[in-house]
Design a protein around this motif. Structure first.
Motif, PDB file in Angstrom:
ATOM      1  N   ALA A 183     -42.153  38.786  29.100  1.00 24.39           N
ATOM      2  CA  ALA A 183     -42.001  38.369  30.494  1.00 24.39           C
ATOM      3  C   ALA A 183     -40.996  37.237  30.649  1.00 24.39           C
ATOM      4  CB  ALA A 183     -43.351  37.932  31.061  1.00 24.39           C
ATOM      5  N   GLU A 184     -40.450  37.130  31.846  1.00 18.41           N
ATOM      6  CA  GLU A 184     -39.574  35.998  32.146  1.00 18.41           C
ATOM      7  C   GLU A 184     -40.367  34.715  32.369  1.00 18.41           C
ATOM      8  OE1 GLU A 184     -36.905  39.476  33.129  1.00 18.41           O
ATOM      9  OE2 GLU A 184     -39.027  39.021  33.419  1.00 18.41           O
ATOM     10  N   GLY A 185     -41.622  34.857  32.835  1.00 19.26           N
ATOM     11  CA  GLY A 185     -42.407  33.669  33.135  1.00 19.26           C
ATOM     12  C   GLY A 185     -43.863  33.828  32.737  1.00 19.26           C
ATOM     13  N   TRP A 186     -44.522  32.694  32.556  1.00 17.48           N
ATOM     14  CA  TRP A 186     -45.953  32.650  32.232  1.00 17.48           C
ATOM     15  C   TRP A 186     -46.638  31.740  33.233  1.00 17.48           C
ATOM     16  CZ3 TRP A 186     -48.206  28.573  28.566  1.00 17.48           C
ATOM     17  CH2 TRP A 186     -49.602  28.746  28.429  1.00 17.48           C
ATOM     18  N   GLN A 187     -47.754  32.215  33.786  1.00 15.59           N
ATOM     19  CA  GLN A 187     -48.494  31.437  34.769  1.00 15.59           C
ATOM     20  C   GLN A 187     -49.929  31.224  34.292  1.00 15.59           C
ATOM     21  OE1 GLN A 187     -48.096  32.815  38.847  1.00 15.59           O
ATOM     22  NE2 GLN A 187     -50.070  31.891  39.355  1.00 15.59           N
ATOM     23  N   PRO A 188     -50.180  30.139  33.577  1.00 19.62           N
ATOM     24  CA  PRO A 188     -51.550  29.805  33.205  1.00 19.62           C
ATOM     25  C   PRO A 188     -52.250  29.100  34.366  1.00 19.62           C
ATOM     26  CG  PRO A 188     -50.070  28.176  32.309  1.00 19.62           C
ATOM     27  CD  PRO A 188     -49.217  29.162  33.054  1.00 19.62           C
ATOM     28  N   VAL A 189     -53.544  28.941  34.265  1.00 20.64           N
ATOM     29  CA  VAL A 189     -54.308  28.270  35.308  1.00 20.64           C
ATOM     30  C   VAL A 189     -55.033  27.088  34.688  1.00 20.64           C
ATOM     31  CG1 VAL A 189     -56.435  29.617  35.023  1.00 20.64           C
ATOM     32  CG2 VAL A 189     -55.850  28.689  37.275  1.00 20.64           C
ATOM     33  N   PHE A 190     -55.281  26.037  35.512  1.00 26.69           N
ATOM     34  CA  PHE A 190     -55.999  24.841  35.049  1.00 26.69           C
ATOM     35  C   PHE A 190     -55.377  24.327  33.740  1.00 26.69           C
ATOM     36  CE2 PHE A 190     -59.713  27.289  37.043  1.00 26.69           C
ATOM     37  CZ  PHE A 190     -59.346  26.881  38.311  1.00 26.69           C
ATOM     38  N   PHE A 191     -54.093  24.031  33.797  1.00 29.24           N
ATOM     39  CA  PHE A 191     -53.314  23.648  32.618  1.00 29.24           C
ATOM     40  C   PHE A 191     -53.550  22.181  32.291  1.00 29.24           C
ATOM     41  CE2 PHE A 191     -49.457  22.485  30.310  1.00 29.24           C
ATOM     42  CZ  PHE A 191     -49.190  23.599  29.542  1.00 29.24           C
TER      43      PHE A 191
END
Length: 345
Positions: A183-191
């Motif tokens: 992927a071009e980007g990564w979106q984690p949560v509660f980092f």
């Protein structure tokens, strides 16, 4: 570090549109619209595309199970067209409660399906005749599964771009490894910046070792609640309902990705307590049980000096795009918070 604003799926979209327009004027880079079992993100992004001219727009995120891969690709290409090349496709798996409960689709093979959806989308955007023989998706549909009349077709329209950026929301090690690879980007949560490498570092490095250089560096897009000022500690409480919902109620006991993440951060006993309260219907008590310490570490709430320190910690942990949820019910204050954030970068 880029800045972005995250729109809630829980309501108030039309009011938030004016905030996005103002954010575009002050130089915010991207606006994301979430999708759960809510209004769909796509129609709202179409509205935003008409009201804006520069800011990047994206889904944050749409579940891979709720649309066929080809429809996902068509939709992304359509949004990229009407926004003049400003769209980013954010994908995620959601979870079995939503996928099976709301959509009636089996929650199976999240890793394999994510990889194949990404491959099919890129094939569609390149306007290749769509022939794909994957484990989870076969295009055209084999004759033994349908009429046998399907034929490989290519997208009628010419997309603005043949590679629309894809961001994947991922938490588990294998999902994060896949994201870093494709992927071009990564979106984690509660980092939590200081603990991010312990939780995800090995997976990110493993995926990056197989990454196509043509994808460029991974855009690490992290969301955080935002309130800047000397007297905003009370806003910590505003961020707790979402944490309580995700840790306690967004998934079944033993099958909650966000509860697992809080546990890996070292808040296992607290996460268990929050979950017990939430699943027992004691939502207010679950919210109260969310510790200030956790909120502070994954948010940008406090005096300017403290927020600047936290921004430095996020940058040190590899964050390249900071997506914010301003903790305010007033549009002027919301814009003020965002402007102050930009001045601290």
């Amino acid at each position: 570090m880029r800045t972005g604003i995250f729109l809630s799926y829980a309501g108030g979209f039309l009011e938030a549109v004016d905030e996005v327009v103002e954010c575009e004027k002050i130089g915010v880079d991207i606006a994301l619209v979430a999708e759960a079992y809510s209004f769909d993100a796509i129609s709202q992004l179409g509205f935003l595309a008409a009201r804006t001219s520069r800011i990047e727009l994206g889904t944050g995120v749409v579940p891979i199970y709720t649309r066929t891969p080809a429809l996902m690709a068509m939709t992304a290409a359509g949004l990229d067209y009407i926004s003049d090349g400003r769209f980013r496709l954010g994908l995620g798996t959601s979870g079995p409660q939503v996928v099976e409960g709301f959509h009636g689709v089996p929650f199976d093979a999240p890793l394999g399906r994510t990889r194949e959806v990404v491959e099919i989308c890129r094939q569609v955007w390149r306007r290749e005749r769509l022939a794909f023989d994957g484990k989870h998706y076969q295009l055209p549909l084999p004759s033994e599964k349908g009429t046998g009349l399907g034929k490989p077709l290519k997208l009628i329209n010419h997309p603005v771009r043949e590679r629309i950026p894809i961001t994947i929301a991922a938490l588990g090690p294998k999902n994060v490894e896949l994201t870093a690879e494709i992927a071009e980007g990564w979106q984690p949560v509660f980092f939590y910046p200081e603990k991010a490498d312990d939780v995800w570092g090995d997976a990110l490095r493993a995926g990056a070792s197989r990454r196509d250089p043509a994808l460029g560096p991974l855009d690490v897009m992290v969301s955080a609640s935002l309130a800047i000022g000397d007297h905003v500690d009370d806003r910590l409480a505003w961020a707790k309902p979402q944490l309580a919902l995700y840790i306690g109620g967004m998934g079944a006991r033993g099958k909650n990705f966000y509860h697992n993440l809080a546990t890996r951060y070292g808040f296992g006993e607290v996460a268990d307590h929050i979950q017990n309260l939430y699943l027992a219907g004691k939502k207010a008590e679950a919210i109260d049980a969310v510790p200030d310490e956790l909120v502070r570490q994954v948010s940008l709430v406090g005096p300017a000096g403290f927020v600047k320190e936290r921004l430095a910690a996020f940058a040190e942990a590899g964050v390249t795009t900071m997506l914010v949820h301003p903790l305010s019910g007033d549009r002027r204050e919301t814009i003020k918070f965002v402007e102050e954030l930009q001045s601290l970068l």
